[in-house]
Design an enzyme around this catalytic site. Sequence first.
Site, short mmCIF file in Angstrom:
data_model
loop_
_atom_site.label_atom_id
_atom_site.label_comp_id
_atom_site.label_asym_id
_atom_site.label_seq_id
_atom_site.Cartn_x
_atom_site.Cartn_y
_atom_site.Cartn_z
N GLY A 112 0.83 -1.19 0.00
CA GLY A 112 0.00 0.00 0.00
C GLY A 112 0.86 1.25 0.00
N GLY A 158 0.07 -5.00 1.08
CA GLY A 158 -1.23 -4.98 0.42
C GLY A 158 -1.34 -5.95 -0.74
N GLU A 181 6.31 -5.17 7.76
CA GLU A 181 5.70 -4.05 8.49
C GLU A 181 6.39 -3.67 9.80
OE1 GLU A 181 2.82 -5.54 5.56
OE2 GLU A 181 4.02 -6.53 7.11
N ASP A 189 -0.60 -6.65 8.44
CA ASP A 189 -2.06 -6.54 8.35
C ASP A 189 -2.60 -7.30 7.15
OD1 ASP A 189 -0.99 -4.72 6.49
OD2 ASP A 189 -2.65 -3.31 6.74
#
Length: 394
Positions: A112, A158, A181, A189
Amino acid sequence: MQNPIQRLVYTFGQRTYSQLPLIGGPAAAAAIATKVQPMMAQQQQSTRQSSSSVLATESSNKGMIILNRPKALNAINLEMVRKIYKHLKKCEKSKSLLIIKGTGDKAFCAGGDVRALVDAGPTDESKSFFREEYTTNALIGNYKIPYIAIIDGITMGGGVGLSVHGKYRVATDRTLFAMPETAIGLFPDVGGSYFLPRLQGKLGLYLGLTGYRLRGADAFYAGIATHYCDSSKIPELETALLNCPDADDVPELLEKFHTKPEKPFSLQPVLEQINKNFSADSVEAILENLQNDGSDWAKKTLATLCKMSPTSMKVTYRQLELGSQLSLTQCLIMEYRLAVRHLEDRADFKEGVRALLIDKDQQPKWQPAQLSDVTEEHVQWFFRKLPDTEELKL
Protein backbone atom coordinates in the site's frame (compact mmCIF):
# COMPACT_ATOMS: atom_id res chain seq x y z
CA MET A 1 -23.61 -19.62 -37.22
CA GLN A 2 -21.45 -17.14 -35.36
CA ASN A 3 -22.43 -15.48 -32.12
CA PRO A 4 -20.71 -12.27 -31.07
CA ILE A 5 -18.87 -12.17 -27.77
CA GLN A 6 -18.22 -8.74 -26.38
CA ARG A 7 -14.95 -8.03 -24.65
CA LEU A 8 -14.79 -4.95 -22.48
CA VAL A 9 -11.65 -3.37 -21.14
CA TYR A 10 -12.73 -1.17 -18.26
CA THR A 11 -10.25 1.49 -17.33
CA PHE A 12 -12.73 3.06 -14.94
CA GLY A 13 -13.18 6.29 -16.79
CA GLN A 14 -12.85 5.15 -20.36
CA ARG A 15 -13.99 1.98 -22.07
CA THR A 16 -13.00 0.34 -25.30
CA TYR A 17 -15.00 -2.31 -27.08
CA SER A 18 -14.06 -5.01 -29.54
CA GLN A 19 -15.92 -7.92 -31.02
CA LEU A 20 -14.64 -11.48 -31.00
CA PRO A 21 -16.53 -14.31 -32.67
CA LEU A 22 -17.45 -17.42 -30.70
CA ILE A 23 -17.97 -20.43 -32.89
CA GLY A 24 -20.40 -23.05 -31.59
CA GLY A 25 -20.22 -26.80 -32.01
CA PRO A 26 -17.36 -29.27 -31.55
CA ALA A 27 -14.78 -26.86 -32.94
CA ALA A 28 -15.47 -24.26 -30.26
CA ALA A 29 -12.42 -24.96 -28.11
CA ALA A 30 -10.00 -24.83 -31.02
CA ALA A 31 -11.60 -21.68 -32.34
CA ILE A 32 -11.38 -19.92 -28.99
CA ALA A 33 -7.73 -20.91 -28.68
CA THR A 34 -6.93 -19.14 -31.94
CA LYS A 35 -8.70 -16.01 -30.71
CA VAL A 36 -7.29 -15.73 -27.20
CA GLN A 37 -3.71 -15.06 -28.30
CA PRO A 38 -4.58 -11.86 -30.20
CA MET A 39 -6.90 -10.95 -27.34
CA MET A 40 -3.98 -11.29 -24.90
CA ALA A 41 -1.80 -9.14 -27.16
CA GLN A 42 -4.51 -6.50 -27.39
CA GLN A 43 -4.90 -6.62 -23.61
CA GLN A 44 -1.15 -6.07 -23.15
CA GLN A 45 -1.25 -3.14 -25.57
CA SER A 46 -4.21 -1.64 -23.68
CA THR A 47 -2.27 -2.05 -20.43
CA ARG A 48 0.73 -0.19 -21.81
CA GLN A 49 -1.34 2.62 -23.30
CA SER A 50 -3.85 3.20 -20.53
CA SER A 51 -3.13 5.61 -17.72
CA SER A 52 -5.64 3.89 -15.45
CA SER A 53 -4.19 2.37 -12.30
CA VAL A 54 -6.52 -0.64 -12.55
CA LEU A 55 -7.61 -2.42 -15.73
CA ALA A 56 -10.54 -4.77 -15.58
CA THR A 57 -10.87 -7.04 -18.59
CA GLU A 58 -13.71 -9.34 -19.50
CA SER A 59 -13.69 -12.07 -22.13
CA SER A 60 -16.61 -14.42 -22.50
CA ASN A 61 -17.38 -15.61 -18.97
CA LYS A 62 -13.93 -14.88 -17.51
CA GLY A 63 -12.79 -11.81 -15.59
CA MET A 64 -9.33 -10.30 -15.14
CA ILE A 65 -7.99 -7.47 -12.97
CA ILE A 66 -4.64 -5.91 -13.87
CA LEU A 67 -2.84 -3.65 -11.38
CA ASN A 68 -1.37 -0.98 -13.62
CA ARG A 69 1.09 1.23 -11.71
CA PRO A 70 4.38 -0.34 -12.85
CA LYS A 71 6.47 2.73 -11.96
CA ALA A 72 5.18 2.40 -8.38
CA LEU A 73 5.59 -1.41 -8.45
CA ASN A 74 1.78 -1.62 -8.65
CA ALA A 75 1.40 -0.31 -5.09
CA ILE A 76 -2.26 0.27 -4.26
CA ASN A 77 -4.05 3.39 -3.02
CA LEU A 78 -7.65 4.07 -2.04
CA GLU A 79 -8.76 4.77 -5.60
CA MET A 80 -7.36 1.42 -6.75
CA VAL A 81 -8.90 -0.49 -3.85
CA ARG A 82 -12.31 0.88 -4.77
CA LYS A 83 -11.91 -0.09 -8.42
CA ILE A 84 -10.75 -3.59 -7.52
CA TYR A 85 -13.64 -4.13 -5.11
CA LYS A 86 -16.17 -2.89 -7.67
CA HIS A 87 -14.99 -5.30 -10.34
CA LEU A 88 -14.67 -8.21 -7.92
CA LYS A 89 -18.32 -7.79 -6.94
CA LYS A 90 -19.36 -7.56 -10.59
CA CYS A 91 -17.43 -10.65 -11.69
CA GLU A 92 -18.57 -12.75 -8.76
CA LYS A 93 -22.13 -12.51 -10.09
CA SER A 94 -21.45 -12.82 -13.81
CA LYS A 95 -18.21 -14.75 -14.42
CA SER A 96 -16.96 -18.31 -13.93
CA LEU A 97 -13.45 -17.35 -12.70
CA LEU A 98 -11.27 -14.32 -12.06
CA ILE A 99 -7.55 -13.72 -12.61
CA ILE A 100 -5.63 -10.91 -10.91
CA LYS A 101 -2.11 -9.92 -11.91
CA GLY A 102 0.24 -6.92 -12.12
CA THR A 103 1.64 -4.99 -15.07
CA GLY A 104 5.31 -5.55 -15.88
CA ASP A 105 7.77 -8.21 -14.74
CA LYS A 106 8.94 -6.57 -11.50
CA ALA A 107 5.92 -6.67 -9.23
CA PHE A 108 2.51 -8.12 -8.64
CA CYS A 109 1.93 -5.49 -5.96
CA ALA A 110 4.56 -4.04 -3.64
CA GLY A 111 2.02 -3.03 -0.99
CA GLY A 112 0.00 0.00 0.00
CA ASP A 113 0.98 3.63 -0.41
CA VAL A 114 2.00 4.03 3.24
CA ARG A 115 3.77 7.34 2.73
CA ALA A 116 0.48 8.96 1.70
CA LEU A 117 -1.21 7.46 4.77
CA VAL A 118 1.42 8.85 7.10
CA ASP A 119 1.30 12.27 5.45
CA ALA A 120 -2.48 12.34 5.91
CA GLY A 121 -2.45 11.15 9.52
CA PRO A 122 -5.60 9.89 11.28
CA THR A 123 -8.02 11.38 8.75
CA ASP A 124 -11.24 9.91 7.41
CA GLU A 125 -9.53 9.17 4.10
CA SER A 126 -6.63 7.25 5.64
CA LYS A 127 -9.06 5.27 7.79
CA SER A 128 -11.14 4.63 4.67
CA PHE A 129 -8.09 3.11 2.96
CA PHE A 130 -7.68 0.48 5.67
CA ARG A 131 -11.43 -0.09 6.01
CA GLU A 132 -11.98 -0.61 2.29
CA GLU A 133 -8.76 -2.59 1.80
CA TYR A 134 -9.72 -5.01 4.56
CA THR A 135 -13.27 -5.27 3.19
CA THR A 136 -11.73 -6.27 -0.15
CA ASN A 137 -9.52 -8.86 1.60
CA ALA A 138 -12.62 -10.33 3.24
CA LEU A 139 -14.40 -10.54 -0.12
CA ILE A 140 -11.45 -12.37 -1.66
CA GLY A 141 -11.33 -14.80 1.27
CA ASN A 142 -14.98 -15.72 0.69
CA TYR A 143 -15.08 -15.41 -3.09
CA LYS A 144 -17.70 -17.61 -4.74
CA ILE A 145 -15.88 -18.29 -8.02
CA PRO A 146 -12.28 -19.49 -8.56
CA TYR A 147 -9.86 -16.65 -7.80
CA ILE A 148 -6.40 -17.00 -9.35
CA ALA A 149 -3.66 -14.57 -8.27
CA ILE A 150 -0.53 -14.54 -10.46
CA ILE A 151 2.05 -13.37 -7.89
CA ASP A 152 4.83 -12.81 -10.40
CA GLY A 153 7.39 -10.40 -8.92
CA ILE A 154 7.34 -8.39 -5.70
CA THR A 155 4.37 -9.31 -3.50
CA MET A 156 4.37 -7.49 -0.18
CA GLY A 157 1.90 -6.02 2.30
CA GLY A 158 -1.23 -4.98 0.42
CA GLY A 159 -0.22 -7.23 -2.48
CA VAL A 160 -0.28 -10.19 -0.12
CA GLY A 161 -3.81 -9.19 0.92
CA LEU A 162 -4.91 -9.26 -2.72
CA SER A 163 -3.57 -12.77 -3.23
CA VAL A 164 -3.07 -14.97 -0.17
CA HIS A 165 -6.77 -15.19 0.76
CA GLY A 166 -7.74 -16.33 -2.74
CA LYS A 167 -8.18 -20.01 -3.52
CA TYR A 168 -5.27 -20.20 -5.99
CA ARG A 169 -1.94 -18.34 -5.82
CA VAL A 170 0.66 -18.97 -8.51
CA ALA A 171 4.26 -18.06 -7.64
CA THR A 172 7.06 -17.82 -10.19
CA ASP A 173 10.85 -17.68 -10.20
CA ARG A 174 10.48 -13.86 -9.94
CA THR A 175 8.27 -13.88 -6.85
CA LEU A 176 9.54 -11.93 -3.84
CA PHE A 177 7.22 -12.23 -0.83
CA ALA A 178 7.51 -10.39 2.47
CA MET A 179 5.48 -8.87 5.29
CA PRO A 180 8.00 -6.16 6.31
CA GLU A 181 5.70 -4.05 8.49
CA THR A 182 7.58 -4.26 11.80
CA ALA A 183 10.47 -2.40 10.14
CA ILE A 184 8.24 0.65 9.61
CA GLY A 185 6.47 0.57 12.96
CA LEU A 186 3.34 -1.11 11.65
CA PHE A 187 2.08 -4.72 11.94
CA PRO A 188 1.46 -7.51 9.37
CA ASP A 189 -2.06 -6.54 8.35
CA VAL A 190 -4.34 -7.43 5.39
CA GLY A 191 -5.25 -10.64 7.21
CA GLY A 192 -1.74 -11.44 8.42
CA SER A 193 -3.19 -12.40 11.78
CA TYR A 194 -5.16 -15.11 9.97
CA PHE A 195 -2.77 -16.66 7.44
CA LEU A 196 0.58 -16.32 9.25
CA PRO A 197 -0.31 -18.44 12.33
CA ARG A 198 -1.65 -21.12 9.97
CA LEU A 199 1.69 -21.70 8.24
CA GLN A 200 3.79 -24.67 9.35
CA GLY A 201 5.18 -24.55 12.89
CA LYS A 202 6.35 -21.09 13.93
CA LEU A 203 7.20 -20.02 10.38
CA GLY A 204 4.43 -17.40 10.30
CA LEU A 205 5.56 -15.75 13.52
CA TYR A 206 9.13 -15.74 12.21
CA LEU A 207 8.07 -14.11 8.93
CA GLY A 208 5.83 -11.60 10.69
CA LEU A 209 8.43 -10.44 13.20
CA THR A 210 11.52 -10.43 10.95
CA GLY A 211 10.01 -9.48 7.58
CA TYR A 212 12.15 -12.24 6.03
CA ARG A 213 11.86 -12.35 2.24
CA LEU A 214 10.81 -15.51 0.47
CA ARG A 215 12.09 -15.72 -3.09
CA GLY A 216 10.71 -17.76 -5.96
CA ALA A 217 9.72 -21.27 -5.00
CA ASP A 218 10.12 -20.50 -1.28
CA ALA A 219 6.68 -18.86 -1.41
CA PHE A 220 5.29 -22.22 -2.53
CA TYR A 221 7.23 -24.25 0.04
CA ALA A 222 6.04 -21.94 2.82
CA GLY A 223 2.40 -22.30 1.81
CA ILE A 224 1.95 -18.72 0.63
CA ALA A 225 1.45 -19.96 -2.95
CA THR A 226 -0.57 -22.99 -3.98
CA HIS A 227 1.35 -23.51 -7.25
CA TYR A 228 4.73 -22.72 -8.80
CA CYS A 229 5.18 -21.92 -12.48
CA ASP A 230 8.16 -20.64 -14.46
CA SER A 231 7.59 -16.99 -15.37
CA SER A 232 8.11 -17.76 -19.06
CA LYS A 233 5.00 -19.96 -18.95
CA ILE A 234 2.68 -17.37 -17.38
CA PRO A 235 1.28 -16.01 -20.68
CA GLU A 236 0.49 -19.58 -21.73
CA LEU A 237 -1.15 -20.23 -18.36
CA GLU A 238 -3.31 -17.11 -18.70
CA THR A 239 -4.38 -18.20 -22.19
CA ALA A 240 -5.29 -21.66 -20.91
CA LEU A 241 -7.34 -20.17 -18.07
CA LEU A 242 -9.20 -17.90 -20.47
CA ASN A 243 -9.85 -20.93 -22.68
CA CYS A 244 -10.97 -23.08 -19.75
CA PRO A 245 -14.48 -24.30 -20.65
CA ASP A 246 -15.49 -25.11 -17.08
CA ALA A 247 -14.38 -23.62 -13.76
CA ASP A 248 -14.25 -27.15 -12.36
CA ASP A 249 -11.26 -27.74 -14.66
CA VAL A 250 -9.17 -25.00 -13.02
CA PRO A 251 -7.43 -27.27 -10.43
CA GLU A 252 -6.35 -29.74 -13.12
CA LEU A 253 -5.19 -26.94 -15.41
CA LEU A 254 -3.11 -25.28 -12.69
CA GLU A 255 -1.59 -28.64 -11.80
CA LYS A 256 -0.60 -29.08 -15.44
CA PHE A 257 1.43 -25.84 -15.33
CA HIS A 258 2.80 -26.45 -11.84
CA THR A 259 6.44 -27.50 -11.91
CA LYS A 260 8.62 -28.92 -9.19
CA PRO A 261 11.12 -26.22 -8.14
CA GLU A 262 14.75 -26.98 -8.89
CA LYS A 263 15.97 -25.74 -5.51
CA PRO A 264 14.81 -26.94 -2.06
CA PHE A 265 13.22 -24.65 0.52
CA SER A 266 15.91 -22.18 1.58
CA LEU A 267 14.65 -22.19 5.18
CA GLN A 268 14.53 -25.98 5.45
CA PRO A 269 17.93 -26.18 7.22
CA VAL A 270 16.75 -23.79 9.97
CA LEU A 271 13.07 -24.75 10.32
CA GLU A 272 13.81 -26.72 13.47
CA GLN A 273 15.63 -23.72 14.95
CA ILE A 274 12.75 -21.42 13.97
CA ASN A 275 10.26 -23.67 15.72
CA LYS A 276 12.43 -24.01 18.80
CA ASN A 277 13.42 -20.35 19.20
CA PHE A 278 10.06 -18.81 18.30
CA SER A 279 8.07 -21.19 20.53
CA ALA A 280 8.22 -18.76 23.41
CA ASP A 281 5.61 -16.95 25.47
CA SER A 282 6.90 -13.44 24.71
CA VAL A 283 9.07 -11.47 22.30
CA GLU A 284 11.67 -11.06 25.06
CA ALA A 285 11.83 -14.84 25.45
CA ILE A 286 12.34 -15.26 21.69
CA LEU A 287 15.30 -12.89 21.80
CA GLU A 288 16.71 -14.77 24.80
CA ASN A 289 16.34 -18.07 22.93
CA LEU A 290 18.24 -16.65 19.98
CA GLN A 291 21.03 -15.38 22.23
CA ASN A 292 21.36 -18.81 23.81
CA ASP A 293 21.28 -20.51 20.39
CA GLY A 294 24.51 -18.80 19.34
CA SER A 295 24.50 -20.03 15.72
CA ASP A 296 25.23 -17.69 12.82
CA TRP A 297 21.57 -17.87 11.80
CA ALA A 298 20.45 -16.98 15.32
CA LYS A 299 22.89 -14.06 15.49
CA LYS A 300 21.65 -12.66 12.18
CA THR A 301 18.01 -13.12 13.20
CA LEU A 302 18.67 -11.41 16.53
CA ALA A 303 20.36 -8.49 14.76
CA THR A 304 17.37 -8.15 12.45
CA LEU A 305 14.85 -8.14 15.30
CA CYS A 306 16.85 -5.52 17.18
CA LYS A 307 16.25 -3.10 14.29
CA MET A 308 12.47 -3.49 14.40
CA SER A 309 10.03 -1.34 16.34
CA PRO A 310 9.78 -2.87 19.84
CA THR A 311 6.12 -1.86 20.01
CA SER A 312 5.38 -3.36 16.58
CA MET A 313 6.98 -6.66 17.58
CA LYS A 314 4.91 -6.93 20.75
CA VAL A 315 1.72 -5.97 18.92
CA THR A 316 2.52 -8.48 16.16
CA TYR A 317 3.16 -11.27 18.66
CA ARG A 318 -0.20 -10.63 20.37
CA GLN A 319 -1.97 -10.19 17.03
CA LEU A 320 -0.85 -13.58 15.67
CA GLU A 321 -1.52 -15.28 19.00
CA LEU A 322 -5.13 -14.02 18.95
CA GLY A 323 -5.53 -14.54 15.20
CA SER A 324 -4.74 -18.24 15.43
CA GLN A 325 -8.13 -18.70 17.12
CA LEU A 326 -10.18 -16.31 14.95
CA SER A 327 -11.87 -16.41 11.55
CA LEU A 328 -10.59 -14.22 8.71
CA THR A 329 -13.47 -11.80 9.27
CA GLN A 330 -12.72 -11.55 12.99
CA CYS A 331 -9.02 -11.03 12.24
CA LEU A 332 -9.72 -8.17 9.85
CA ILE A 333 -12.02 -6.46 12.37
CA MET A 334 -9.22 -6.71 14.95
CA GLU A 335 -6.65 -5.45 12.45
CA TYR A 336 -8.77 -2.42 11.60
CA ARG A 337 -8.64 -1.38 15.26
CA LEU A 338 -4.86 -1.78 15.14
CA ALA A 339 -4.61 0.20 11.89
CA VAL A 340 -6.62 3.13 13.23
CA ARG A 341 -4.44 3.27 16.35
CA HIS A 342 -1.25 3.12 14.26
CA LEU A 343 -2.29 6.34 12.54
CA GLU A 344 -1.98 8.14 15.89
CA ASP A 345 1.27 9.79 17.00
CA ARG A 346 1.46 7.37 19.93
CA ALA A 347 2.46 4.61 17.47
CA ASP A 348 5.80 4.16 15.67
CA PHE A 349 4.31 4.07 12.17
CA LYS A 350 5.01 7.69 11.26
CA GLU A 351 8.62 7.51 12.49
CA GLY A 352 9.25 4.21 10.71
CA VAL A 353 8.05 5.57 7.37
CA ARG A 354 10.13 8.72 7.86
CA ALA A 355 13.32 6.80 8.56
CA LEU A 356 12.97 4.12 5.89
CA LEU A 357 10.95 5.73 3.10
CA ILE A 358 11.16 9.53 3.36
CA ASP A 359 14.50 10.65 4.84
CA LYS A 360 15.95 7.17 4.30
CA ASP A 361 18.46 7.61 7.10
CA GLN A 362 17.68 4.07 8.31
CA GLN A 363 17.81 5.36 11.88
CA PRO A 364 14.28 5.24 13.30
CA LYS A 365 13.88 6.61 16.80
CA TRP A 366 11.40 4.14 18.25
CA GLN A 367 9.29 5.17 21.24
CA PRO A 368 9.76 3.27 23.48
CA ALA A 369 13.22 2.30 22.27
CA GLN A 370 13.54 -0.86 24.39
CA LEU A 371 11.31 -3.92 24.52
CA SER A 372 11.33 -3.79 28.31
CA ASP A 373 9.76 -0.32 28.18
CA VAL A 374 6.78 -1.41 26.06
CA THR A 375 4.16 -1.91 28.74
CA GLU A 376 1.22 -4.29 28.65
CA GLU A 377 -1.08 -1.27 28.91
CA HIS A 378 0.50 0.23 25.77
CA VAL A 379 0.02 -3.02 23.82
CA GLN A 380 -3.59 -3.37 24.97
CA TRP A 381 -4.36 0.17 23.83
CA PHE A 382 -3.90 -0.89 20.18
CA PHE A 383 -6.43 -3.72 20.55
CA ARG A 384 -9.21 -1.80 22.28
CA LYS A 385 -12.58 -1.71 20.56
CA LEU A 386 -13.45 1.41 18.61
CA PRO A 387 -16.75 3.23 19.11
CA ASP A 388 -19.55 1.16 17.55
CA THR A 389 -20.01 3.66 14.71
CA GLU A 390 -16.31 3.34 13.78
CA GLU A 391 -15.86 -0.45 13.94
CA LEU A 392 -15.21 -2.33 10.68
CA LYS A 393 -18.46 -3.89 9.47
CA LEU A 394 -18.05 -7.07 7.42
